[in-house]
Design a protein around this motif. Structure first.
Motif, PDB file in Angstrom:
ATOM      1  N   SER A 126      -0.453  -6.153   3.944  1.00  0.00           N
ATOM      2  CA  SER A 126       0.645  -6.696   3.903  1.00  0.00           C
ATOM      3  C   SER A 126       1.495  -4.923   4.589  1.00  0.00           C
ATOM      4  O   SER A 126       2.773  -5.248   5.178  1.00  0.00           O
ATOM      5  CB  SER A 126       0.976  -6.198   2.434  1.00  0.00           C
ATOM      6  N   ALA A 168       7.379 -10.109   2.711  1.00  0.00           N
ATOM      7  CA  ALA A 168       7.170  -8.736   3.381  1.00  0.00           C
ATOM      8  C   ALA A 168       8.334  -8.957   4.890  1.00  0.00           C
ATOM      9  O   ALA A 168       7.756  -7.618   4.599  1.00  0.00           O
ATOM     10  CB  ALA A 168       5.463  -8.534   3.095  1.00  0.00           C
ATOM     11  N   ALA A 228       4.614  -3.307   0.869  1.00  0.00           N
ATOM     12  CA  ALA A 228       3.853  -3.423   0.946  1.00  0.00           C
ATOM     13  C   ALA A 228       2.742  -3.004  -0.666  1.00  0.00           C
ATOM     14  O   ALA A 228       2.367  -4.184  -0.965  1.00  0.00           O
ATOM     15  CB  ALA A 228       2.388  -2.252   1.301  1.00  0.00           C
ATOM     16  N   THR A 231       4.884  -6.011  -2.896  1.00  0.00           N
ATOM     17  CA  THR A 231       3.989  -7.644  -1.911  1.00  0.00           C
ATOM     18  C   THR A 231       3.092  -8.223  -2.879  1.00  0.00           C
ATOM     19  O   THR A 231       2.819  -8.621  -3.420  1.00  0.00           O
ATOM     20  CB  THR A 231       4.132  -7.660  -0.486  1.00  0.00           C
ATOM     21  N   ASP A 232       2.356  -6.955  -2.640  1.00  0.00           N
ATOM     22  CA  ASP A 232       0.760  -7.250  -3.598  1.00  0.00           C
ATOM     23  C   ASP A 232       0.539  -6.853  -4.914  1.00  0.00           C
ATOM     24  O   ASP A 232       0.453  -7.539  -5.552  1.00  0.00           O
ATOM     25  CB  ASP A 232      -0.176  -5.893  -2.976  1.00  0.00           C
ATOM     26  N   GLU A 236       3.261 -11.093  -5.318  1.00  0.00           N
ATOM     27  CA  GLU A 236       2.150 -12.465  -5.553  1.00  0.00           C
ATOM     28  C   GLU A 236       1.671 -12.201  -6.425  1.00  0.00           C
ATOM     29  O   GLU A 236       1.375 -14.078  -6.475  1.00  0.00           O
ATOM     30  CB  GLU A 236       1.143 -11.548  -4.061  1.00  0.00           C
TER      31      GLU A 236
END
Length: 516
Positions: A126, A168, A228, A231-232, A236
């Motif tokens: 990411s 992302a 990042a 995103t993580d 997600e």
């Protein structure tokens, strides 16, 4: 349930609600038709009421123009085709897809993605995508039309949700538009407008293209890390595992009709694949040297004739063409050496298969182009921007509060006018002189504007490439709507707005230089 899990559950429920409400809206093309009709009606109402403002830089009176007038009707009819043909996201996307489709069709893209996902540690994937997105702004449209669809494929190859990869990349390319490790054209454009604005109160003052350079370097890493993490930790986990399996790529919808070249590309001997990749790598080196020779020598064919400008500017402005050409040539080379291609018609079929996937996108872009141009021609966006700027000017806030308020106003105005330079041309003559007189450096005001502008790029359908990203997302999940995309990007927008604002205020409190 622990407090952290409870908070996360509430957060996801809110985003899910936003997605659900957004996806209950009509098809994006129908939505743009409705938006266009609303603009037409509002333009008539504001014109009838005599709405007008004085432009802050030259005093010109700007009035609303009715699209229901004879002039407006003639303009809508005569400009319908040119609005579409000249709409920024149309041409570059078609050109890029034609080239990249050959690389995908021949098997080159799949082979590269497999190597990439094996070589990048999963925990850094990411971060790498967002960082690459931020840097890609040097190539103008390249990040939107090349990196964003590739990010979805990279995440898919890694066994992760493709929509998370697209989100992302979008966060990096568009949300991080005002961050970079190198100075780009946007720095020169904005600093030029800032200099003209500050001359209203000090003819000796100037804002250089490098005056935000230190800050945008640090911002590159801030945007990459924040993007990042979102995103993580947020995006997600929201995406159901089934979304990875819910692919709707055209190639999968017509598996029985796939060209022989593409089917054979997935069954190539490993030795053929390695040899073809090796030749594609050598070609890549040669291509980079070719591009360097176009801009580095003093009399190079594509070197900027302006000695004070960026030497590679002509190349960067047309970077999508060079990327498409590279992808097509590298893909064809890979195909012939690996054995996936046996005749010239094979790589032409690859181009055709890529363009065939753009049918729904082109329909949506036609109506999006009308809406954006209606909004601009009627003057409604300019009226909203100048009135918002005047309100903030009259608020008489402290330096810190004014800077924060300016970030927020820039973010809100960005939802109505897509062009960063057009907005700054309106706002700079109002804010820069005012802040300069109170002791705020013009480069600080410029950076505050850039933060607000970039942070909300990713949640406004008025941003020209918003429809492009939506179309790429729909290739992986057909039911993706505006609500899905906005709900995916809203956490990035809010996080970037908060983190970036804190960074700027801390920077100013420590009296650090924003640039050389």
């Amino acid at each position: 349930m622990t407090p952290n899990n409870t908070n996360a559950s509430r957060r996801f429920s809110l985003l899910t609600l936003l997605e659900s409400l957004g996806n209950k809206l009509p098809h994006p093309s129908v939505l743009f038709i409705i938006f266009s009709l609303i603009v037409v009606l509002l333009s008539a109402i504001f014109t009838a009421s005599g709405s007008s403002v004085s432009h802050p830089s030259n005093g010109t009176i700007i009035s609303a123009k009715s699209l229901l007038s004879s002039e407006g009707l003639r303009w809508m009819i005569s400009s319908a085709v040119s609005n579409f043909m000249q709409f920024a996201p149309v041409g570059p996307v078609i050109v890029a897809v034609m080239g990249i489709a050959v690389a995908e069709h021949s098997g080159l893209l799949g082979a590269l993605l497999k190597k990439l996902t094996r070589n990048i540690p999963a925990r850094f994937l990411s971060l790498a995508i967002v960082f690459t997105g931020v840097i890609s702004s040097l190539g103008f449209d390249a990040g939107y039309v090349v990196l964003i669809p590739l990010a979805g494929l990279i995440f898919k190859a890694a066994g992760r949700a493709p929509l998370a990869g697209i989100a992302a990349a979008f966060a990096g390319v568009s949300g991080g538009y005002s961050a970079n490790l190198l100075l780009g054209p946007v720095d020169a454009i904005l600093s030029g407008i800032s200099t003209e604005a500050v001359h209203l109160v000090d003819s000796n003052a100037a804002v250089l293209a490098s005056d935000n350079y230190y800050f945008i370097i640090v911002s590159t890493f801030l945007v990459s890390i924040v993007g990042a993490l979102i995103t993580d930790k947020v995006i997600e986990p929201r995406l159901a595992k089934s979304s990875i399996e819910e692919e709707n790529l055209v190639s999968e919808d017509h598996q029985g009709d796939e060209p022989a070249a593409k089917i054979s590309a997935s069954k190539l001997p490993a030795e053929n694949e390695r040899l073809a990749l090796r030749w594609a790598g050598l070609f890549s080196i040669a291509y980079l040297l070719f591009l360097a020779m176009l801009v580095i020598p003093e009399n190079a064919l594509l070197r900027n004739p302006d000695p004070n400008g960026l030497a590679a500017l002509p190349l960067l402005k047309n970077f999508v063409v060079f990327i498409a050409l590279y992808a097509a040539l590298a893909g064809a080379l890979y195909g012939f050496i690996s054995g996936a291609y046996r005749s010239a018609s094979d790589w032409i079929e690859g181009m055709e298969s890529g363009v065939a996937t753009l049918a729904s996108y082109l329909v949506m872009m036609f109506f999006a182009a009308q809406f954006v141009n209606y909004f601009a021609w009627s003057g409604l966006g300019t009226l909203a921007a100048i009135n918002g700027a005047n309100w903030l000017q009259q608020a008489q806030l402290s330096h810190t509060s004014l800077l924060l308020a300016f970030i927020l106003v820039s973010a809100l105005i960005n939802l109505m006018i897509g062009s960063a330079s057009a907005k700054w041309a309106i706002l700079a003559p109002v804010f820069l002189p005012m802040l300069y007189i109170t002791g705020v450096a013009p480069e600080a005001a410029q950076m505050a504007y850039r933060i607000g502008d970039s942070s909300t790029n990713i949640i406004t359908p008025l941003m020209p490439y918003f429809g492009v990203v939506l179309a790429f997302a729909q290739r992986h999940q057909a039911k993706t709507g505006m609500g899905t995309l906005i709900s995916l990007m809203l956490p990035y927008s809010l996080a970037l707005l908060l983190a970036w604002s804190i960074l700027l205020l801390g920077w100013m409190m420590l009296e650090l230089p924003l640039g050389p």
